[in-house]
Design a protein around this motif. Structure first.
Motif: not given
Length: 238
Positions: A141, A201-202, A205, A209, A214, A218-219
């Motif tokens: 992360p 998301g984080t 991420d 994005a 990514v 992932v979101l």
């Protein structure tokens, strides 16, 4: 992030890049492809970061006001690349230690000071560390503070830099909600009354994005995900 936080964060990410690159070479070799930069091999990626850090170390060390006197280094052999990137990271960090963030230097952006270099080089190394981690298959992360600052830089510097005349008429706002930072940002605010989507998301991420490392999958996407992706793709980054 505070200015005092950039250099320690850069040191950490430089060390991670070097360690991950060394592991990736042992596991996959220098010819391994880089998912985030499909045209590059692992050797290309390591050389790229070394070359970038070499250039910005020169800018900061010489307090250059234009890049015309810079001499590009010759590309090193693959078996020299790990040592070379570690050396260039150390040179950049040393140059930044000896510089006042407010000192004027050349940059490609409207802001022309060492503080810009600090922020940009932290983010450069952060995204490329994720690139090498993807080769290795061990993506860690991105620290929340670094990621949120990177997202802010993307919105404040990269978006207007690639769209100097402003967003096109068909642009729609996209809300970016970083759950780990309890923060919201908006791409193309004010272009339409309502956002076309909210992406949650984080901060890491969201940053990845934005940099196309990514997929939006992932979101959590609330709204039109395809149009949200199209809005991000308007920011064409080399």
């Amino acid at each position: 992030m505070q200015l005092s936080e950039y250099l320690p964060a850069l040191r950490c990410v430089d060390a991670r890049f070097a360690d991950a690159a060394a592991e990736a070479v042992l596991a996959h070799g220098w010819r391994a492809r880089v998912p985030g930069c499909p045209d590059w091999t692992l050797a290309d990626l390591v050389w790229h970061l070394a070359e970038v850090q070499h250039f910005w170390a020169w800018v900061v060390r010489t307090r250059a006001q234009d890049p015309s006197a810079y001499v590009e280094p010759e590309r090193h052999a693959d078996d020299e690349l790990l040592g070379y990137v570690i050396a260039q990271s150390a040179e950049l960090e040393t140059a930044l230690v000896g510089a006042d963030p407010a000192e004027r230097v050349w940059t490609w952006a409207p802001r022309k000071d060492v503080a810009f270099v600090l922020r940009r080089q932290l983010q450069e190394a952060t995204v490329h560390t994720v690139d090498v981690e993807q080769v290795l298959g061990d993506v860690r992360p991105v620290p929340t503070a670094v990621a949120l600052d990177g997202l802010d830089e993307w919105l404040e510097v990269m978006v207007p830099g690639t769209l100097p005349d402003g967003p096109p008429e068909h642009a729609h706002p996209v809300v970016l909600h970083a759950v780990d930072a309890d923060a919201e940002r908006t791409l193309f605010p004010g272009t339409k009354p309502f956002p076309i989507a909210a992406l949650t998301g984080t901060a890491g991420d969201l940053l990845l994005a934005a940099w196309r490392r990514v997929p939006l999958e992932v979101l959590t996407v609330d709204g039109d995900g395809l149009q949200a992706a199209a809005m991000i793709d308007l920011v064409r980054l080399e």
